[in-house]
Design an enzyme around this catalytic site. Structure first.
Site, PDB file in Angstrom:
ATOM      1  CG  ASN A 116      -0.260   0.969   2.355  1.00  0.00           C
ATOM      2  OD1 ASN A 116      -0.451   1.980   2.587  1.00  0.00           O
ATOM      3  ND2 ASN A 116      -0.238   0.000   3.485  1.00  0.00           N
ATOM      4  CG  PHE A 120      -0.573   8.687   7.066  1.00  0.00           C
ATOM      5  CD1 PHE A 120      -0.528   7.475   7.391  1.00  0.00           C
ATOM      6  CD2 PHE A 120       0.353   9.624   7.321  1.00  0.00           C
ATOM      7  CE1 PHE A 120       0.175   7.295   8.011  1.00  0.00           C
ATOM      8  CE2 PHE A 120       1.187   8.424   8.508  1.00  0.00           C
ATOM      9  CZ  PHE A 120       1.213   8.284   8.727  1.00  0.00           C
ATOM     10  CB  SER A 181       3.960   5.230   7.407  1.00  0.00           C
ATOM     11  OG  SER A 181       3.729   5.242   6.096  1.00  0.00           O
ATOM     12  CG  ASN A 183       2.823   4.702   1.999  1.00  0.00           C
ATOM     13  OD1 ASN A 183       3.506   4.124   0.724  1.00  0.00           O
ATOM     14  ND2 ASN A 183       2.700   3.654   2.770  1.00  0.00           N
ATOM     15  CB  THR A 184       4.460  10.582   4.855  1.00  0.00           C
ATOM     16  OG1 THR A 184       2.737  10.616   5.445  1.00  0.00           O
ATOM     17  CG2 THR A 184       4.223  12.215   5.445  1.00  0.00           C
ATOM     18  CE  LYS A 219       2.612  -0.202  13.535  1.00  0.00           C
ATOM     19  NZ  LYS A 219       1.061  -0.228  11.795  1.00  0.00           N
ATOM     20  CG  ASN A 248       4.422   0.864   9.423  1.00  0.00           C
ATOM     21  OD1 ASN A 248       3.048   0.606   8.404  1.00  0.00           O
ATOM     22  ND2 ASN A 248       3.973   1.702  10.291  1.00  0.00           N
TER      23      ASN A 248
END
Length: 355
Positions: A116, A120, A181, A183-184, A219, A248
């Site tokens: 993915n 967010f 994450s 993805n940021t 996390k 994660n």
């Protein structure tokens, strides 16, 4: 039956479309009191042997739903009714944001994995607070996972997390700072101790100031070097955090054929997630609550993580491949295994194989 439906129907439809349809159906379940209570009575964990306590919170089972599924706290009651011992919502950011462009969710069926790059996508902290503030018709332990708004620069990250914490910490059974994450842009840089320390200290001040003092966890990513895992563990102890969630999604593509960008979850993450858990346990012992997530597919994985020192275990990707009765089956099988081993309380096995 579910596997046939998945193979013949669901796997042929865009995974994000399926996700939205699923959340919509679960919201309907949450909003239908009679059905919700009936499902909860049938599927929710009830075996006293499964009960655990972590950071002052009582959990009906050690197995819960990881963040990423219920991003806006819209179906916590339904997920509790389906058997999850806790539901971690989010990741939620201070400001609403659409996330990255589609397509951004990809199944890797052969590897039983998912990639993915959602980014967010969520309605923001205020909307989540409104959802969490509603009266719940069934008991549910709710964790709230917060992250950085994409447009906020690194220099203002702590203030951004504090904004979310002020909205959500009073409504959470525990709060999670997500700095892991992929993805940021720049988010994982915040795992560096010199940046993480002031951020966690600021959020902890908010969490400590709630009426019941909200437990705070951090996390981390599976891609951290071992010495950085140790450094974060030491920082968590230094600041008096309640726990660490490991791990994660990963940016590694070892063992998979896809080159799509984003975070990889599911079976390929299993070995590294367990490795990080064991390293954390060796570093902190039982001074922190360890929550293990990544590559959890069934009761064997839950059992192994508990033995290695996790007090709580989470999953998400496994539900995509196993269906809505996944958590119920894990709880059933865990109860049976405890009885087979003559164990009356799941807490007795936590950390049993830890060095």
């Amino acid at each position: 039956m579910y596997r046939i439906v998945f193979t013949q129907v669901l796997s042929r439809i865009d995974p994000e479309d399926i996700h939205h349809l699923t959340v919509g159906a679960l919201r309907l379940l949450s909003a239908t009191p009679v059905v919700r209570r009936l499902v909860h009575r049938r599927l929710a964990p009830r075996d006293p042997a499964l009960r655990v306590q972590a950071f002052g919170v009582h959990f009906p089972s050690p197995f819960g739903l990881a963040a990423g599924f219920d991003k806006d706290a819209r179906c916590v009651e339904a997920m509790s009714a389906l058997g999850f011992g806790h539901v971690e919502v989010g990741t939620i950011t201070a400001h609403a944001q659409p996330g990255n462009a589609r397509p951004r969710l990809f199944r890797l069926v052969r590897e039983r994995a998912v990639i993915n790059r959602m980014g967010f996508n969520n309605a923001g902290a205020a909307a989540a607070a409104k959802a969490l503030g509603r009266t719940r018709g069934v008991p549910v332990v709710v964790g709230v996972n917060i992250g950085k708004t994409k447009v906020v620069p690194e220099s203002q990250a702590a203030d951004d997390y504090v904004t979310s914490a002020k909205e959500l910490a009073p409504l959470a059974d525990y709060l999670v700072v997500n700095v892991s994450s992929p993805n940021t842009p720049g988010l994982r840089d915040l795992q560096a101790v010199e940046l993480l320390r002031p951020l966690l200290r600021a959020v902890k001040e908010v969490a400590d100031g709630t009426p019941r003092r909200t437990p705070l966890l951090v996390k981390i990513a599976p891609d951290l070097a071992d010495e950085d895992v140790d450094a974060v563990a030491d920082l968590a102890l230094e600041l008096g955090l309640d726990g660490v969630i490991a791990t994660n999604t990963t940016i590694s593509r070892e063992g998979v054929s896809s080159t799509e960008t984003g975070g990889l979850s599911g079976r390929p993450l299993k070995a590294r997630s367990l490795e990080v858990l064991r390293r954390l346990r060796a570093r902190v012992g039982d001074r922190l609550v360890l929550v293990s997530v990544g590559g959890v597919e069934g009761v064997d994985d839950v059992w192994e993580r508990l033995l290695a020192g996790a007090t709580l275990v989470q999953g998400y990707t496994g539900m995509i491949y196993e269906g809505p009765l996944w958590a119920w089956r894990i709880n059933r099988d865990l109860s049976r295994r405890l009885r087979r081993h003559g164990v009356a309380d799941v807490r007795q096995i936590i950390g049993r194989t830890a060095g």
